[in-house]
Design a protein around this motif. Structure first.
Motif, PDB file in Angstrom:
ATOM      1  N   ASP A  18      -4.941   7.155 -21.237  1.00  0.00           N
ATOM      2  CA  ASP A  18      -6.283   6.932 -20.703  1.00  0.00           C
ATOM      3  C   ASP A  18      -6.144   6.723 -19.197  1.00  0.00           C
ATOM      4  OD1 ASP A  18      -8.836   6.110 -20.045  1.00  0.00           O
ATOM      5  OD2 ASP A  18      -9.108   4.926 -21.859  1.00  0.00           O
ATOM      6  N   GLU A  20      -7.986   7.182 -16.629  1.00  0.00           N
ATOM      7  CA  GLU A  20      -9.052   6.534 -15.872  1.00  0.00           C
ATOM      8  C   GLU A  20      -8.938   5.014 -15.936  1.00  0.00           C
ATOM      9  OE1 GLU A  20     -13.950   6.313 -15.838  1.00  0.00           O
ATOM     10  OE2 GLU A  20     -12.905   7.848 -17.008  1.00  0.00           O
ATOM     11  N   ARG A  21      -8.684   4.487 -17.109  1.00  0.00           N
ATOM     12  CA  ARG A  21      -8.592   3.024 -17.233  1.00  0.00           C
ATOM     13  C   ARG A  21      -7.265   2.490 -16.712  1.00  0.00           C
ATOM     14  NH1 ARG A  21     -11.972   4.393 -21.607  1.00  0.00           N
ATOM     15  NH2 ARG A  21     -14.009   3.418 -21.321  1.00  0.00           N
ATOM     16  N   TRP A  24      -7.909   2.246 -13.058  1.00  0.00           N
ATOM     17  CA  TRP A  24      -8.802   1.111 -12.782  1.00  0.00           C
ATOM     18  C   TRP A  24      -8.036  -0.205 -12.816  1.00  0.00           C
ATOM     19  CZ3 TRP A  24      -9.831  -2.677 -16.561  1.00  0.00           C
ATOM     20  CH2 TRP A  24     -10.739  -3.664 -16.152  1.00  0.00           C
ATOM     21  N   LEU A  25      -7.198  -0.410 -13.835  1.00  0.00           N
ATOM     22  CA  LEU A  25      -6.479  -1.672 -13.936  1.00  0.00           C
ATOM     23  C   LEU A  25      -5.438  -1.804 -12.832  1.00  0.00           C
ATOM     24  CD1 LEU A  25      -6.130  -4.302 -15.391  1.00  0.00           C
ATOM     25  CD2 LEU A  25      -4.596  -3.182 -17.016  1.00  0.00           C
ATOM     26  N   LEU A  42      -6.954  -5.376 -25.040  1.00  0.00           N
ATOM     27  CA  LEU A  42      -8.351  -5.013 -24.821  1.00  0.00           C
ATOM     28  C   LEU A  42      -9.203  -5.405 -26.015  1.00  0.00           C
ATOM     29  CD1 LEU A  42      -6.401  -2.157 -24.578  1.00  0.00           C
ATOM     30  CD2 LEU A  42      -8.200  -1.636 -22.950  1.00  0.00           C
ATOM     31  N   ARG A  44     -13.630  -5.028 -27.142  1.00  0.00           N
ATOM     32  CA  ARG A  44     -14.986  -4.619 -26.746  1.00  0.00           C
ATOM     33  C   ARG A  44     -16.027  -5.377 -27.535  1.00  0.00           C
ATOM     34  NH1 ARG A  44     -17.573   1.514 -27.100  1.00  0.00           N
ATOM     35  NH2 ARG A  44     -19.708   0.915 -26.529  1.00  0.00           N
ATOM     36  N   VAL A  51     -10.434  -7.140 -20.798  1.00  0.00           N
ATOM     37  CA  VAL A  51      -9.043  -6.734 -20.636  1.00  0.00           C
ATOM     38  C   VAL A  51      -8.237  -7.939 -20.160  1.00  0.00           C
ATOM     39  CG1 VAL A  51      -7.457  -5.101 -19.549  1.00  0.00           C
ATOM     40  CG2 VAL A  51      -9.825  -4.419 -19.976  1.00  0.00           C
ATOM     41  N   GLY A  75     -17.465   1.572 -16.629  1.00  0.00           N
ATOM     42  CA  GLY A  75     -16.798   1.228 -15.375  1.00  0.00           C
ATOM     43  C   GLY A  75     -17.636   0.412 -14.416  1.00  0.00           C
TER      44      GLY A  75
END
Length: 313
Positions: A18, A20-21, A24-25, A42, A44, A51, A75
């Protein structure tokens, strides 16, 4: 037949890194001054993704701290980064090791342990509410437990409160019998009778929290192998059924999971001298129509990987 699959090259189950994540992190932790980020977990709730991770804090000096934050699944609307170690220390708990996020009764919790302690002392296992509001850590109490325990896998018990998988081979469950989840004070647990039985999962240890789908719970457990007193950790998909009842059972796949072939090789520069190599699974949640796994790589890096349900078939 047993096989080993690299998560970096995962394609046959409709998944893969992943990116994109992960990016981001890396940005979030770099902005906070964190280094050596590993063991990502993680969870949700609704449109919010929580996270948590372990890292060296700004300044780069040990010990490792545990941190968490939250962001919308698209995001947006990022939250502040919270130092879980500092928060727990303010409540008299100085060590937050192996943090793992899970959801129970619509709220997000983190479970952690207080690490290794010299004999004859015992470490402790804790649960702490993270969202919607951060609360004090609650010590988990169980009679006649082992001196060092690192991981209980919690799930919302059908009768309220928490249940937990205590061991996987043979399968042993716990049920909360005392205390108020998310409130002040310890949580008391007892062993659920009638579920300890021989299992094909003998020799395995617990890994991620569990993702529930109907009557089934999906997770990744660890296969721990020893070579000359050093340990190697691999992941294995596991499906639990009947949790919270005396008819609980677990099915563990023959598939072994690693971040990459290179990550399996012995690493000389390591914080844990007893570790040969590890893909250490610490998180699972549902995103983008599939499941997302969070894990650590040799106590030095992390991965976030998309998979689908065929991984457990």
């Amino acid at each position: 037949m047993a096989s080993i699959r690299s998560l970096r090259k995962l394609r046959t189950v409709g998944g893969g890194t992943d990116a994109e994540r992960v990016a981001w992190l890396r940005e979030v932790t770099a902005r906070a001054g964190h280094t050596n980020v590993f063991n990502v977990t993680l969870a949700r709730t609704g449109d919010r993704l929580h996270v948590a991770w372990r890292a060296l804090p700004a300044g780069g000096e040990r010990p490792f701290h545990a941190f968490c934050t939250a962001v919308d699944v698209d995001g947006g609307n990022p939250g502040e980064v919270v130092d879980l170690t500092a928060h727990a220390a303010a409540h008299g708990v100085p060590v937050v090791a192996d943090p793992k996020l899970f959801v129970a009764h619509g709220k997000v919790y983190v479970t952690f342990n207080t690490g290794f302690v010299a004999a004859p002392e015992r470490n402790d296992v804790y649960v702490m509410r993270v969202a919607p509001h951060l609360r004090a850590p609650q010590r988990c109490v169980l009679d006649q437990r082992r001196r060092i325990e690192k991981n209980w896998v919690f799930f919302p018990h059908p009768a309220g409160g928490l249940g937990a998988v205590h061991r996987i081979g043979p399968l042993v469950q716990l049920v909360q019998t005392d205390g108020g989840l998310g409130k002040d004070g310890p949580l008391g647990f007892s062993r659920l009778p009638g579920v300890e039985r021989p299992s094909a999962a003998l020799g395995l240890t617990l890994g991620t929290p569990l993702y529930r789908d109907g009557d089934r719970y999906y997770g990744i457990v660890h296969e721990k192998r020893k070579y000359r007193r050093r340990a190697l950790y691999l992941g294995r998909p596991a499906v639990f059924e009947g949790l919270g009842t005396s008819d609980a059972r677990v099915r563990v796949s023959d598939l072994r999971l690693v971040h990459s072939w290179r990550a399996m090789l012995p690493h000389r520069a390591r914080f844990n001298p007893s570790l040969l190599s590890a893909t250490y699974f610490s998180g699972i949640t549902k995103l983008d129509g599939g499941l997302v796994l969070g894990y650590g790589i040799n106590d030095k890096d992390f991965g976030i990987t998309k998979v689908d349900r065929s991984l457990w078939s």
